[in-house]
Design a protein around this motif. Structure first.
Motif, PDB file in Angstrom:
ATOM      1  N   GLY A 215       0.782  -1.215   0.000  1.00 42.92           N
ATOM      2  CA  GLY A 215       0.000   0.000   0.000  1.00 42.92           C
ATOM      3  C   GLY A 215       0.818   1.272   0.000  1.00 42.92           C
ATOM      4  N   THR A 216       2.159   1.133  -0.002  1.00 41.14           N
ATOM      5  CA  THR A 216       3.026   2.312  -0.030  1.00 41.14           C
ATOM      6  C   THR A 216       3.788   2.374  -1.347  1.00 41.14           C
ATOM      7  N   GLU A 217       4.339   3.535  -1.661  1.00 38.03           N
ATOM      8  CA  GLU A 217       5.125   3.709  -2.877  1.00 38.03           C
ATOM      9  C   GLU A 217       6.525   3.120  -2.691  1.00 38.03           C
ATOM     10  N   GLN A 218       7.108   2.675  -3.801  1.00 36.26           N
ATOM     11  CA  GLN A 218       8.449   2.099  -3.712  1.00 36.26           C
ATOM     12  C   GLN A 218       9.464   3.108  -3.170  1.00 36.26           C
ATOM     13  N   LYS A 219       9.271   4.369  -3.461  1.00 35.13           N
ATOM     14  CA  LYS A 219      10.213   5.389  -3.000  1.00 35.13           C
ATOM     15  C   LYS A 219      10.214   5.517  -1.480  1.00 35.13           C
TER      16      LYS A 219
END
Length: 693
Positions: A215-219
């Motif tokens: 649910g989070t961005e790879q960055k």
């Protein structure tokens, strides 16, 4: 069929010379074809030349197009269209892959609890591959609650993978996407955290381990480990009891492991044992004990055990299986009350089962004198049986299941070979050839009994590799039947640099001992002809990657021995490549080949590097193949080699160069498409025999 005059009018494409001076240790080399390197793989002049080489190969082989097609149909005719693997029970589900009809790629599926339940498709490789000339699934991992799937894909052939996620309850694809990875991905026990490895975009070295939360961005991912030593490969795994996450740190002569409790994914990985020079080990967990396969004071490895709290104190390690000079401990597997050992003695596998509670042991039985046996899928430590993958040069791949305590054997599946294959029509043999320095070299042979006479009249196909301690095992190949049925003897030369006779066999074929690999192969060729296994005028040799280096060295050293050579994705520009740390795999390979930044290594590597040692002499007929997107051996190595061979060779023999413009190191990705490249090789060799008539 084209006549001789028409064939003479077919000329290879022109390639210009553009000299570049390379200087190291006060020594100069002139590389006329360095310009063929284009890391972007977009230079129109280079791409045009590669395509012209492909066209030239097709033109030269045009008279044998019917043979090539016939071979292709033979090869795919031995592939069972509707097939599946033996289901494996893991965490309450039976997992398997299956093929259907003309599909190129497998479907990955599972069934809950029993095989009578409905099938649940995890991934359909054919649908995922749509729109891609190349497609490969790198790794798959199901969360411990069985509800989420993580998998990785490569659609170029460069072994750069993207990780995707799927909700297995709803079939929904999640929006999470992890780019520029090695393909490895491992779930933590919370079913919302995964660990993966990022690659350096230039060297393709996987060196950073990241933690990703769904649910989070790879960055936003957290870097949990970064490898500072570029001579190490980094891998991630999980123990068979799912309790512990592992980071594996591997170089040629040194290995280490870091651990993290899978229930605390936000914790820190800790070293099992601080790294030590020339110490290689791997671990497995059983309850509170860690078992360690180690070469500490044990060249051929021994097995020890220790409690986790004392792992960094080697004086606390307890010996389980001692070191033996004549037995190589290749692998081991732990069950609740059984230790299974995979060993090799004099090149022959041996699988022993030891009951942990009593010390009683028995050895598993096999049917052929020369064979290969390895562990198959055994995910559960609670299983009462062990699965073994078995094969020989006359026995198709077979999955056996053995009772751990009685030794009773059950055959679960033997690979079916369509087309009327009869094992009794073929015979296999292991012999030893005396090398020039007196060393005995193992050779595995197979032939068709009604087409073979030990009178020096049969054509010979000799295969070799000889690097990284990797053993080319005497396994079954349905593809090989196309040669055997035409009277070929097929030989695997188990040259030094492999590990069939244990760790010393590998040590004797790397770095300053590398030339042993080449002379062993040549000595095997001479011996097989002298002993009547082959017609000395009908000898063919083949090798790929490091085996392609072997082919390059052999044709420089003893070109007169071979009628035809196949060099597949060959590592032939050894010195220049190993001096360039920007290229993939270079720094990891110093302990294998040597570091040419050191003059001693430079001089030794230069003495055998195929590209640097091309001479004005006659060469055999040669077929050289590569993949434009190869991440292991860059396409420009074989390209430069072919260009230089064309300039230097003094014969009229064929030199063909084929580049798969859509693939990488492993060639085409589909199960049928792969056979087209093999059909070209076989047709090339058979065309040379035809011209001898």
């Amino acid at each position: 069929m084209l006549n001789d005059q028409a064939l003479e009018m077919i000329k290879p494409p022109f390639v210009k010379k553009q000299p570049r001076t390379l200087e190291h240790h006060g020594h100069q080399r002139i590389d006329d074809y360095y310009w063929l390197r284009d890391d972007s793989r977009e230079d129109p002049e280079i791409l045009s030349w590669l395509k012209a080489e492909n066209d030239y190969t097709d033109a030269v082989m045009a008279p044998y197009a019917p043979l090539r097609e016939s071979l292709y149909q033979e090869l795919i005719g031995r592939i069972k269209k509707d097939d599946s693997t033996v289901p494996v029970l893991d965490n309450g589900y039976w997992y398997y892959t299956r093929y259907s009809g003309d599909d190129e790629y497998p479907v990955h599926a599972r069934k809950a609890e029993t095989l009578d339940n409905p099938e649940e498709v995890l991934l359909d490789g054919n649908k995922l591959a749509e729109g891609h000339e190349f497609f490969s699934i790198g790794n798959m991992d199901v969360s411990l609650n069985n509800q989420l799937l993580a998998w990785s894909e490569d659609t170029v052939g460069r072994r750069i993978y993207t990780v995707y996620f799927k909700n297995l309850l709803t079939g929904e694809l999640l929006t999470d996407r992890l780019e520029q990875t090695t393909g490895d991905v491992v779930w933590a026990a919370d079913n919302r955290t995964v660990f993966y490895i990022r690659q350096d975009p230039q060297t393709l070295l996987g060196y950073q381990v990241f933690r990703h939360t769904l649910g989070t961005e790879q960055k936003e991912d957290v870097l949990v480990y970064e490898e500072q030593d570029k001579s190490f490969y980094t891998g991630i795994d999980r123990t068979r009891d799912d309790s512990t996450l592992l980071i594996n740190h591997d170089s040629t002569t040194q290995c280490a492991v870091s651990l993290l409790d899978a229930t605390t994914p936000e914790g820190n990985f800790t070293a099992f044992l601080p790294r030590e020079a020339n110490h290689e080990y791997d671990i497995a967990k059983l309850d509170d004990w860690y078992y360690i396969r180690t070469n500490w004071q044990a060249t051929n490895f021994r097995l020890m055990k220790v409690k986790k709290a004392q792992s960094a104190d080697k004086s606390a390690w307890q010996e389980v299986i001692p070191h033996r000079d004549n037995v190589y401990l290749e692998d081991y597997l732990l069950f609740k009350d059984a230790l299974v050992l995979n060993e090799k003695e004099n090149g022959i596998p041996r699988i022993r089962v030891i009951q942990l509670s009593t010390g009683k042991e028995h050895q598993l039985s096999f049917d052929d004198p020369v064979f290969v046996a390895h562990f198959s899928a055994n995910p559960s430590v609670d299983a009462p049986r062990v699965r073994i993958w078995y094969s020989s040069m006359t026995t198709p791949d077979t999955i056996y299941e053995y009772d751990l305590f009685t030794g009773e054997r059950e055959q679960l599946k033997q690979k079916e070979v369509p087309g009327g294959f009869t094992p009794s029509n073929y015979a296999s043999e292991r012999l030893f050839v005396t090398a020039t320095d007196g060393t005995e070299i193992p050779v595995s042979l197979v032939w068709r009994t009604d087409r073979f006479s030990k009178d020096g009249t049969n054509p010979l196909y000799q295969y070799g590799y000889g690097a990284y301690g990797y053993t080319i095992e005497p396994y079954f190949s349905a593809n090989r039947l196309s040669l055997l049925d035409r009277g070929f003897v097929y030989a695997i030369a188990h040259i030094r640099g492999g590990q069939i006779l244990g760790r010393p066999w590998y040590e004797a074929g790397r770095q300053q001992q590398k030339r042993n690999s080449f002379t062993d192969f040549i000595d095997v060729t001479r011996a097989l002809a002298a002993e009547g296994y082959a017609d000395k005028n009908k000898v063919f040799a083949s090798g790929g990657s490091a085996g392609g280096l072997l082919m390059g060295a052999v044709v420089n050293m003893a070109p007169e021995l071979y009628l035809g050579i196949n060099a597949d994705v060959p590592f032939v520009d050894v010195v220049t490549t190993m001096l360039d740390e920007s290229l993939p795999l270079t720094t990891n390979e110093y302990d294998e080949w040597g570091n040419p930044n050191n003059k001693t290594d430079y001089d030794y590597m230069l003495s055998y590097s195929p590209y640097d040692n091309v001479q004005r002499q006659d060469y055999p007929n040669m077929l050289v193949t590569t993949g434009l997107h190869d991440s292991q051996v860059q396409y420009f190595e074989p390209a430069k080699w072919v260009a230089k061979l064309r300039e230097y060779k003094t014969d009229d023999n064929k030199l063909l160069f084929y580049t798969n413009m859509e693939a990488g190191h492993g060639g085409a990705s589909g199960r049928y498409q792969q056979q087209k490249e093999l059909a070209l090789e076989y047709a090339f060799f058979l065309s040379l025999l035809d011209q001898l008539q």
